[in-house]
Design an enzyme around this catalytic site. Structure first.
Site, short mmCIF file in Angstrom:
data_model
loop_
_atom_site.label_atom_id
_atom_site.label_comp_id
_atom_site.label_asym_id
_atom_site.label_seq_id
_atom_site.Cartn_x
_atom_site.Cartn_y
_atom_site.Cartn_z
N GLU A 1 0.93 -1.21 0.14
CA GLU A 1 -0.20 -0.14 0.09
C GLU A 1 1.08 1.20 -0.13
O GLU A 1 0.22 2.51 0.76
CB GLU A 1 -0.77 -0.19 1.27
CG GLU A 1 -1.71 -1.22 0.73
CD GLU A 1 -3.27 -1.04 2.28
OE1 GLU A 1 -4.32 -1.57 1.59
OE2 GLU A 1 -3.15 -1.00 3.35
N ASP B 157 -8.13 -9.29 3.78
CA ASP B 157 -8.27 -7.66 5.02
C ASP B 157 -9.01 -7.64 6.14
O ASP B 157 -10.01 -7.26 5.50
CB ASP B 157 -8.48 -6.63 4.32
CG ASP B 157 -7.04 -6.05 5.09
OD1 ASP B 157 -8.28 -4.69 4.38
OD2 ASP B 157 -7.08 -5.50 5.86
N GLU C 197 -12.10 -2.62 12.44
CA GLU C 197 -12.86 -1.79 10.68
C GLU C 197 -13.36 -2.52 10.41
O GLU C 197 -14.41 -0.71 9.18
CB GLU C 197 -11.71 -1.56 10.21
CG GLU C 197 -11.26 -1.32 8.56
CD GLU C 197 -9.68 -1.68 7.91
OE1 GLU C 197 -9.05 -2.06 8.69
OE2 GLU C 197 -9.81 -0.38 6.67
O1 GCW Z 1 -6.80 -2.73 6.62
C1 GCW Z 1 -6.19 -2.16 6.19
C2 GCW Z 1 -6.61 -1.08 6.28
C3 GCW Z 1 -4.94 0.26 6.28
C4 GCW Z 1 -4.37 -0.76 6.86
C5 GCW Z 1 -4.00 -1.87 6.23
C6 GCW Z 1 -2.72 -2.30 7.13
C7 GCW Z 1 -2.27 0.60 8.39
O2 GCW Z 1 -7.35 -0.12 5.89
O3 GCW Z 1 -6.13 1.17 7.29
O4 GCW Z 1 -3.19 -0.17 7.35
O5 GCW Z 1 -4.68 -2.72 6.02
O6 GCW Z 1 -3.40 -3.83 7.26
O7 GCW Z 1 -2.03 -2.02 6.70
#
Ligand code: GCW
Length: 719
Positions: A310, A384, A412
């Protein structure tokens, strides 16, 4: 708001000011309320006529402070400590090293192979009376033993005849705080960061001690203070001084501090031309930086790293591997005993293939490459932190590397600070999953506790749900997820239900009715959340950016694998992501017994069906319903379940404090409303592909699909 409502609100505020203890949730599960059961009070008083804590360390001081707080609260009596027990039944806490009494009882032979954190608690005759002994090889073991002992009283258990022997299954049990240095918490729904960098190191907020107490009480022994989307600033002397102040507070409670290391720090802080892990200058920079860190924090735990994921910098920016990157840091830390926790949450900037496959593809070839003090931190699932995911295929697949678990405690994708979602069932579903890596019984829990491949460094991390809200976690029930995570990191064999029951007794009430009502609500909440959001293996259908509400229609974004359409693959034939041979073949990453079970439509558990298969709308499900009707059934079941949770919560009125009752009551009202939005938005959207009606017996959506698509929540916390 009506006049009546304002009046009742004012009355409530006045009433709450009148209450002795503001039930604002601050005390967490360490409330130590007065015990009402007279028989128990007598038993406890009888066993604890004298208290002896032997040892002069800060940890022993913390033990005394906790006993004082707990016993004065629960037993309503002054607590004094004796140097030498004179008469009466006695509680003796000490190690063989610190206590002649413990030595005289020959307790050390009970402490074999209990390590530094294990403890025993046992009852034994002592000078014609009775002694309750808490002993361990170290003072931290005594602390864990003390919290375990106090939990017996907090949960109304007998202490008349004790014989407890306990030690953690996993060595490093951490919270990961996605806290930014500016105080914002990424995916945080409980206020701002606890760490007041502006006033540290001079002002030590007493709240840091309560944070340490809460964590020690559930065996958490590490905390990564900063966001994995890291800021190199935290490695500067100015911040290391602040970090050291926190480390000093946590140390007596057995909690080590870790930091996130931004891979480009040599460039950003050191002014180097490169951060290439094989460059001599870079190696030297990290070696000196780590040595510097240890001058501030002699027991620094190590680094947590998100790299080449990312947009975060990493070794691949220099044509190097995750192994090169992790080992660079591991070599710098090894002389000090530090570890590197290197995250496997990676997916390429390009989009070579199914995102669920990419971490496995990147890391399997690196097995054997990582230094002994490197752990690979793997999320429970391959996408995720979804409401439900099959276990990550990396578990069991890297025999020569220590894999550690990364769970999300913050919600989240599970309703953030609004929805009541008890996560222990999700954690247990993953931990108990069988990878078949070495045949049957190769559970994920055995991979991460080191027993499957005989790894000595073992760890688990939970992405924290803590902020500076008075009640720490935003939703009053969300504390149970912090609590459950800690209990499972210590011992994965606890059941979600027994952990819930302990937490309810310690946090709300010893009333059996309250316990059973609240336990039922908690135990059904995760499945409800799956049902009204993404049943039957659907996943990643949330709204863009904030991830709170529904967004199954999301497509055309910078990356396909950031859109909902990529995952639901809805078309006029059916719905679901084909991960069998005819699709992305992600199934090939699991061991054969698992792959075969998931690959076969007949044996694939229906809760994972659309994770692995693209299934026709008229496919006949086990219930006899078509897939479309099953989807409708599940979505409506989910909203019915939340309404049931809401109705059950009403039964607690007057049985628990009014403050937390009304707070959760309001949140459940929002949760029902938002669950209905999830259900209607998803079914109305998927119906445009199935062409099938939502069965008439169900309450029909009160808004159109277009109206749901127009909902655009702004300024949500955490995003
Ligand atoms: O779940 C996603 C989130 C991001 C997070 C990323 C990760 C810290 O939307 O906010 O970044 O995973 O786990 O690195």
């Amino acid at each position: 708001m009506s006049k009546l409502k304002i009046q009742s609100l004012i009355l409530l505020i006045l009433a709450s000011i009148m209450t002795l203890h503001a039930e604002d949730g601050y005390r967490l599960w360490l409330r130590y309320e007065k015990i009402s059961n007279e028989a128990l009070i007598n038993e406890y008083n009888e066993a604890l006529e004298q208290l002896v804590v032997e040892g002069s360390s800060e940890t022993c001081a913390a033990i005394k402070a906790e006993l004082e707080l707990a016993l004065e609260g629960m037993l309503g009596k002054e607590v004094h400590f004796a140097d030498k027990p004179t008469s009466g039944n006695v509680l003796i806490i000490g190690t063989p090293a610190s206590s002649a009494m413990i030595r005289s009882l020959k307790a050390e032979n009970k402490l074999q192979d209990l390590g530094d954190e294990g403890y025993v608690i046992y009852t034994t005759p002592y000078r014609n009376r009775k002694a309750t002994i808490i002993t361990a090889n170290t003072d931290i073991g005594l602390l864990y033993g003390t919290y375990s002992f106090l939990r017996l009283l907090q949960t109304g258990q007998s202490i008349a005849e004790l014989s407890v022997r306990d030690q953690p299954e996993i060595k490093l049990r951490l919270l990961n705080h996605w806290d930014n240095l500016d105080g914002h918490v990424e995916r945080g729904y409980a206020g701002n960061s606890l760490w007041d960098w502006h006033t540290l190191p001079d002002y030590i907020n007493p709240r840091y001690v309560d944070y340490a107490r809460a964590n020690a009480s559930i065996g958490i022994n590490g905390t990564a203070l900063t966001n994995v989307n890291a800021d190199a600033q935290v490695l500067t002397a100015e911040y290391l001084e602040k970090v050291a102040a926190l480390a000093d507070v946590f140390r007596p409670y057995g909690i080590k501090v870790y930091l996130t290391a931004r891979f480009s720090a040599p460039v950003e802080l050191g002014g180097l031309e490169t951060a290439d892990p094989l460059d001599e200058e870079v190696i030297r920079w990290w070696t000196l930086k780590v040595d510097e860190i240890y001058t501030y924090i002699p027991d620094f735990g190590g680094f947590l790293v998100k790299a080449n994921s990312e947009g975060q910098p990493g070794p691949q920016n220099y044509g190097r591997t995750h192994g090169d990157g992790a080992n660079l840091l591991a070599n710098a830390l090894a002389p000090h005993g530090g570890v590197v926790m290197w995250r496997a949450f990676v997916y390429s900037n390009e989009e070579p293939e199914d995102r669920a496959k990419q971490a496995y593809n990147e890391f399997i070839p690196l097995d054997k490459q990582f230094k002994a003090n490197v752990l690979i931190q793997v999320k429970n699932g391959a996408i995720d932190f979804q409401p439900r995911e099959p276990f990550h295929p990396l578990f069991g697949a890297m025999e020569h590397t220590s894999l550690m678990m990364e769970f999300q405690i913050t919600q989240e994708y599970l309703g953030q600070g609004i929805h009541l979602t008890y996560l222990a069932p999700l954690y247990k579903e993953c931990l108990d999953a069988d990878t078949y890596a070495k045949g049957e019984g190769s559970t994920v829990a055995r991979v991460i506790d080191g027993s499957l491949f005989d790894h000595s460094i073992t760890a688990m991390a939970g992405v924290s749900n803590i902020g500076d809200d008075r009640n720490w976690c935003g939703h009053p029930i969300a504390q149970s997820n912090w609590y459950a995570y800690g209990r499972l990191a210590w011992n994965a064999s606890f059941s979600a239900e027994e952990i819930a029951e302990d937490w309810i007794r310690m946090t709300f009430s010893e009333d059996p009715e309250v316990i059973s009502i609240l336990k039922k609500i908690m135990m059904m909440s995760r499945e409800a959340g799956v049902n009204y959001r993404t049943p039957l293996g659907l996943h990643h259908q949330m709204a863009w950016h904030h991830h709170y509400g529904p967004g199954p229609w999301i497509k055309d974004k910078p990356r396909a694998d950031w859109t909902s359409a990529y995952y639901n693959r809805a078309d006029t034939v059916g719905i679901g992501f084909d991960r069998t041979k005819s699709g992305s073949n992600a199934l090939s990453q699991y061991f054969p017994p698992v792959a075969e079970k998931f690959a076969n439509l007949k044996t694939c558990p229906e809760e994972f069906l659309l994770w692995f298969h693209h299934v026709p709308w008229d496919y006949k499900m086990k219930s006899g319903r078509t897939l479309w009707d099953e989807l409708c059934y599940k979505y409506y079941l989910g909203t019915d379940q939340v309404k049931e949770m809401q109705a059950d919560w009403e039964k607690l009125k007057g049985r628990i404090d009014d403050e937390r009752f009304r707070h959760v009551q309001s949140l459940l009202k929002m949760q029902v409303r938002d669950a209905i939005e999830w259900r209607n938005a998803c079914l109305l959207y998927f119906r445009t592909y199935s062409g099938m009606p939502i069965p008439a017996e169900y309450e029909q959506a009160e808004r159109t699909l277009e109206e749901y698509m127009k909902i655009d929540r702004k300024f949500l916390p955490g995003s």
